[in-house]
Design a protein around this motif. Structure first.
Motif, PDB file in Angstrom:
ATOM      1  N   ALA A   1       0.826  -1.202   0.000  1.00 57.56           N
ATOM      2  CA  ALA A   1       0.000   0.000   0.000  1.00 57.56           C
ATOM      3  C   ALA A   1       0.865   1.259   0.000  1.00 57.56           C
ATOM      4  CB  ALA A   1      -0.932  -0.006   1.210  1.00 57.56           C
ATOM      5  N   LEU A   2       1.912   1.275   0.824  1.00 64.67           N
ATOM      6  CA  LEU A   2       2.797   2.443   0.887  1.00 64.67           C
ATOM      7  C   LEU A   2       3.505   2.676  -0.449  1.00 64.67           C
ATOM      8  CD1 LEU A   2       4.364   1.802   4.406  1.00 64.67           C
ATOM      9  CD2 LEU A   2       2.818   3.675   3.801  1.00 64.67           C
ATOM     10  N   GLN A   3       3.915   1.584  -1.076  1.00 63.21           N
ATOM     11  CA  GLN A   3       4.600   1.699  -2.368  1.00 63.21           C
ATOM     12  C   GLN A   3       3.656   2.196  -3.463  1.00 63.21           C
ATOM     13  OE1 GLN A   3       6.527  -1.909  -3.582  1.00 63.21           O
ATOM     14  NE2 GLN A   3       7.459  -1.015  -5.396  1.00 63.21           N
ATOM     15  N   PHE A   4       2.397   1.812  -3.371  1.00 65.04           N
ATOM     16  CA  PHE A   4       1.389   2.181  -4.375  1.00 65.04           C
ATOM     17  C   PHE A   4       1.037   3.665  -4.300  1.00 65.04           C
ATOM     18  CE2 PHE A   4      -3.195   2.141  -5.775  1.00 65.04           C
ATOM     19  CZ  PHE A   4      -2.950   1.823  -7.096  1.00 65.04           C
ATOM     20  N   GLN A   5       1.216   4.286  -3.138  1.00 64.96           N
ATOM     21  CA  GLN A   5       0.898   5.699  -2.901  1.00 64.96           C
ATOM     22  C   GLN A   5      -0.549   6.025  -3.281  1.00 64.96           C
ATOM     23  OE1 GLN A   5       4.090   7.664  -5.174  1.00 64.96           O
ATOM     24  NE2 GLN A   5       5.205   7.972  -3.261  1.00 64.96           N
ATOM     25  N   PRO A   6      -1.495   5.385  -2.626  1.00 67.27           N
ATOM     26  CA  PRO A   6      -2.904   5.587  -2.985  1.00 67.27           C
ATOM     27  C   PRO A   6      -3.449   6.927  -2.501  1.00 67.27           C
ATOM     28  CG  PRO A   6      -2.757   4.197  -1.056  1.00 67.27           C
ATOM     29  CD  PRO A   6      -1.342   4.448  -1.500  1.00 67.27           C
ATOM     30  N   HIS A   7      -4.487   7.395  -3.177  1.00 62.44           N
ATOM     31  CA  HIS A   7      -5.256   8.530  -2.671  1.00 62.44           C
ATOM     32  C   HIS A   7      -6.338   8.038  -1.705  1.00 62.44           C
ATOM     33  CE1 HIS A   7      -3.885   9.835  -6.760  1.00 62.44           C
ATOM     34  NE2 HIS A   7      -3.478  10.870  -6.040  1.00 62.44           N
ATOM     35  N   VAL A   8      -6.748   6.789  -1.917  1.00 62.13           N
ATOM     36  CA  VAL A   8      -7.830   6.184  -1.135  1.00 62.13           C
ATOM     37  C   VAL A   8      -7.442   4.763  -0.757  1.00 62.13           C
ATOM     38  CG1 VAL A   8     -10.255   5.471  -1.143  1.00 62.13           C
ATOM     39  CG2 VAL A   8      -9.581   7.520  -2.384  1.00 62.13           C
ATOM     40  N   VAL A   9      -7.720   4.397   0.483  1.00 57.81           N
ATOM     41  CA  VAL A   9      -7.627   2.996   0.904  1.00 57.81           C
ATOM     42  C   VAL A   9      -9.011   2.574   1.366  1.00 57.81           C
ATOM     43  CG1 VAL A   9      -6.642   1.357   2.560  1.00 57.81           C
ATOM     44  CG2 VAL A   9      -5.210   3.177   1.604  1.00 57.81           C
ATOM     45  N   VAL A  10      -9.492   1.448   0.846  1.00 53.76           N
ATOM     46  CA  VAL A  10     -10.799   0.913   1.244  1.00 53.76           C
ATOM     47  C   VAL A  10     -10.616  -0.515   1.728  1.00 53.76           C
ATOM     48  CG1 VAL A  10     -13.186   0.417   0.577  1.00 53.76           C
ATOM     49  CG2 VAL A  10     -11.962   2.303  -0.523  1.00 53.76           C
ATOM     50  N   THR A  11     -10.977  -0.772   2.970  1.00 54.96           N
ATOM     51  CA  THR A  11     -11.012  -2.148   3.464  1.00 54.96           C
ATOM     52  C   THR A  11     -12.473  -2.564   3.577  1.00 54.96           C
ATOM     53  OG1 THR A  11     -10.920  -1.355   5.766  1.00 54.96           O
ATOM     54  CG2 THR A  11      -8.842  -1.981   4.729  1.00 54.96           C
ATOM     55  N   VAL A  12     -12.733  -3.819   3.267  1.00 56.25           N
ATOM     56  CA  VAL A  12     -14.111  -4.308   3.250  1.00 56.25           C
ATOM     57  C   VAL A  12     -14.268  -5.440   4.254  1.00 56.25           C
ATOM     58  CG1 VAL A  12     -15.992  -5.182   1.829  1.00 56.25           C
ATOM     59  CG2 VAL A  12     -14.262  -3.698   0.806  1.00 56.25           C
ATOM     60  N   ASP A  13     -15.110  -5.200   5.283  1.00 55.23           N
ATOM     61  CA  ASP A  13     -15.410  -6.202   6.304  1.00 55.23           C
ATOM     62  C   ASP A  13     -14.096  -6.771   6.881  1.00 55.23           C
ATOM     63  OD1 ASP A  13     -17.164  -7.528   7.934  1.00 55.23           O
ATOM     64  OD2 ASP A  13     -18.091  -8.716   6.358  1.00 55.23           O
ATOM     65  N   SER A  14     -14.062  -8.071   7.210  1.00 54.77           N
ATOM     66  CA  SER A  14     -12.842  -8.725   7.727  1.00 54.77           C
ATOM     67  C   SER A  14     -12.101  -7.822   8.708  1.00 54.77           C
ATOM     68  CB  SER A  14     -11.901  -9.095   6.573  1.00 54.77           C
ATOM     69  OG  SER A  14     -12.526  -9.940   5.657  1.00 54.77           O
ATOM     70  N   LYS A  15     -12.808  -7.396   9.746  1.00 56.57           N
ATOM     71  CA  LYS A  15     -12.255  -6.340  10.598  1.00 56.57           C
ATOM     72  C   LYS A  15     -10.946  -6.736  11.287  1.00 56.57           C
ATOM     73  CE  LYS A  15     -15.034  -7.239  14.794  1.00 56.57           C
ATOM     74  NZ  LYS A  15     -15.869  -8.350  14.393  1.00 56.57           N
ATOM     75  N   GLY A  16     -10.724  -8.029  11.551  1.00 57.15           N
ATOM     76  CA  GLY A  16      -9.479  -8.447  12.185  1.00 57.15           C
ATOM     77  C   GLY A  16      -8.266  -8.029  11.374  1.00 57.15           C
ATOM     78  N   PHE A  17      -8.322  -8.254  10.067  1.00 58.08           N
ATOM     79  CA  PHE A  17      -7.224  -7.863   9.178  1.00 58.08           C
ATOM     80  C   PHE A  17      -7.329  -6.383   8.821  1.00 58.08           C
ATOM     81  CE2 PHE A  17      -4.949  -7.451   5.176  1.00 58.08           C
ATOM     82  CZ  PHE A  17      -3.814  -8.223   5.395  1.00 58.08           C
TER      83      PHE A  17
END
Length: 464
Positions: free
Chosen positions: A121-137
């Motif tokens: 994720a850091l290498q990708f340099q996103p404008h947005v990060v979206v996590t879906v469900d799977s709250k543990g991870f």
């Protein structure tokens, strides 16, 4: 820079999507996320889904973002969303673990994959990060990303989480919710009571509607369906013909789960239940729905060789076939999860079951503050759908409850009537529907789908 921003806004205003009822959600200002991305010529979205139901949500969100974004979008992340152009960092099955004690044997691999995802994720340099469900991870990922960006003191992405944690189900749940605002910028809620609860605890949130409603919008597209008639009627007759099922046969739909750990616990119980039922229903046929998970697919394929009654396997990722099978069935036996909502859409009476590690079961009994596990019962605060949970989930108990449901049309009709109430509660927000009505237009289903509302919220987000 400011000239580029003005040019971008003018282009966006004249785009097709600006003319849709979604324009309320898509107003762009100089401080919006999409404006910041415009200076780089693309919007970069890092998205993570760790299980089958989350994968479906993520895939639809990606499609909606692509449909309405005025900028090209580049995706990276984890999940099975290859149909939307995502090349997953690793198979999502590697992190599809649910439960407290169930995680322990996988903890080392879990940490390795978490570190790999953070670095990607850091290498990708996103404008947005979206996590879906799977709250543990998901929450560990978002927390570590926030910490790393704070250390670097660089512009960080906006951190979204889709599917609010079930804070309402646990003792002390709302207190723990307050901590999320430290590493989550925005939450998409799928249940009507969650938005207010999140906001009271300092979290930006929007109720977008339950993702199961997207099945209706997709499968009923072009059909004469009333706006609030959230229902899918499959073709049971064609299904019976396709699989040469005798006209007098009794068909039961089985949904053993989407994670391997669930299926290995539940499928043997389902098998022994069928052994107990086959004498009472001599022409019994089971339709087993297989989640799009290779490990699950392999396990079930081997298990059916010793199945006590005729079995038909339905592959995951075939929604029309799935609802045709539902329509051909008398009742369903399912592991607790999103499938209970799919059965509500199909108006198929069901029995909900669940087993877990005994320590996880102990934890749930002592920490849960609601008496039900299936969402329809929770929403209605009534045991309309019978549940066989934990130690009570034995083949004898399941067979007894299932037989009672199969032989009692009153119980079946009660579930069917309750399903209509449940679906009304899960409809997209009234503010979305009202906005389309104010324009004097008939609402267009794709414009008020949960994924479309979530996508438009992302694009219009103003970073503080």
């Amino acid at each position: 820079m400011w000239l580029a921003a003005i040019r971008f806004v003018n282009i966006f205003k004249n785009s097709i999507c600006w003319k849709t009822p979604l324009r309320r959600y898509l107003w762009v200002s100089s401080k919006s996320l999409i404006d910041r991305a415009a200076s780089e010529g693309e919007l970069r979205v890092f998205i993570v889904a760790g299980e089958v139901s989350g994968d479906s949500i993520a895939s639809r969100l990606m499609a909606s973002l692509n449909k309405i974004s005025p900028l090209p979008i580049r995706f990276s992340g984890v999940g099975g969303m290859s149909n939307q152009g995502l090349k997953s960092l690793f198979p999502m099955e590697n992190i599809a673990v649910m439960g407290i004690w169930e995680l322990l044997p996988h903890f080392y691999n879990f940490r390795v994959k978490l570190k790999e995802t953070v670095e990607a994720a850091l290498q990708f340099q996103p404008h947005v990060v979206v996590t879906v469900d799977s709250k543990g991870f998901s929450f560990r990922l978002l927390k570590q990303l926030r910490a790393r960006y704070n250390q670097q003191r660089s512009d960080r992405p906006v951190l979204f989480h889709y599917v609010a944690p079930s804070f309402w189900a646990w003792k002390g749940g709302e207190a723990r919710l307050k901590g999320l605002s430290k590493f989550v910028d925005y939450v998409f809620c799928i249940l009507p009571n969650e938005e207010a609860g999140c906001k009271l605890n300092g979290l930006n949130a929007t109720f977008v509607g339950h993702p199961i409603l997207e099945d209706v919008l997709e499968l009923n597209m072009g059909k004469e369906t009333a706006l609030h008639e959230w229902k899918i009627t499959g073709n049971g007759e064609d299904f019976r013909k396709k699989y040469a099922i005798a006209s007098g046969a009794t068909v039961i739909t089985l949904l053993p789960g989407s994670r391997l750990q669930e299926v290995t616990r539940m499928l043997p119980i389902f098998s022994n239940t069928m052994k107990l039922l086959k004498d009472s229903f001599p022409e019994l046929v089971t339709v087993i729905h297989v989640a799009p998970n290779q490990l699950v697919d392999n396990y079930i394929a081997k298990a059916v060789h010793k199945w006590p009654v005729p079995a038909i396997l339905i592959p995951g990722g075939t929604p029309q076939l799935k609802y045709d099978a539902f329509n051909a069935s008398l009742v369903a036996l399912c592991t607790s999860g999103t499938v209970a909502m799919e059965l509500q859409l199909a108006r198929l009476p069901c029995l909900v079951t669940y087993r877990a590690h005994f320590l996880t079961e102990w934890f749930v009994r002592h920490k849960a503050k609601i008496p039900y596990i299936s969402l329809p019962n929770i929403l209605l605060d009534s045991p309309v759908i019978p549940e066989a949970l934990f130690q009570a989930c034995t083949p004898a108990k399941v067979a007894f409850l299932l037989k009672e449901l199969m032989n009692n049309t009153v119980l079946q009709q009660q579930q069917i009537a309750a399903a209509e109430k449940v679906m009304e509660l899960l409809c997209p927000p009234n503010r979305t529907l009202n906005n389309t009505e104010q324009q004097g237009m008939k609402p267009s289903p794709p414009s008020y789908s949960p994924s479309m509302i979530a996508a438009s919220t992302i694009l219009s987000y103003k970073q503080r």
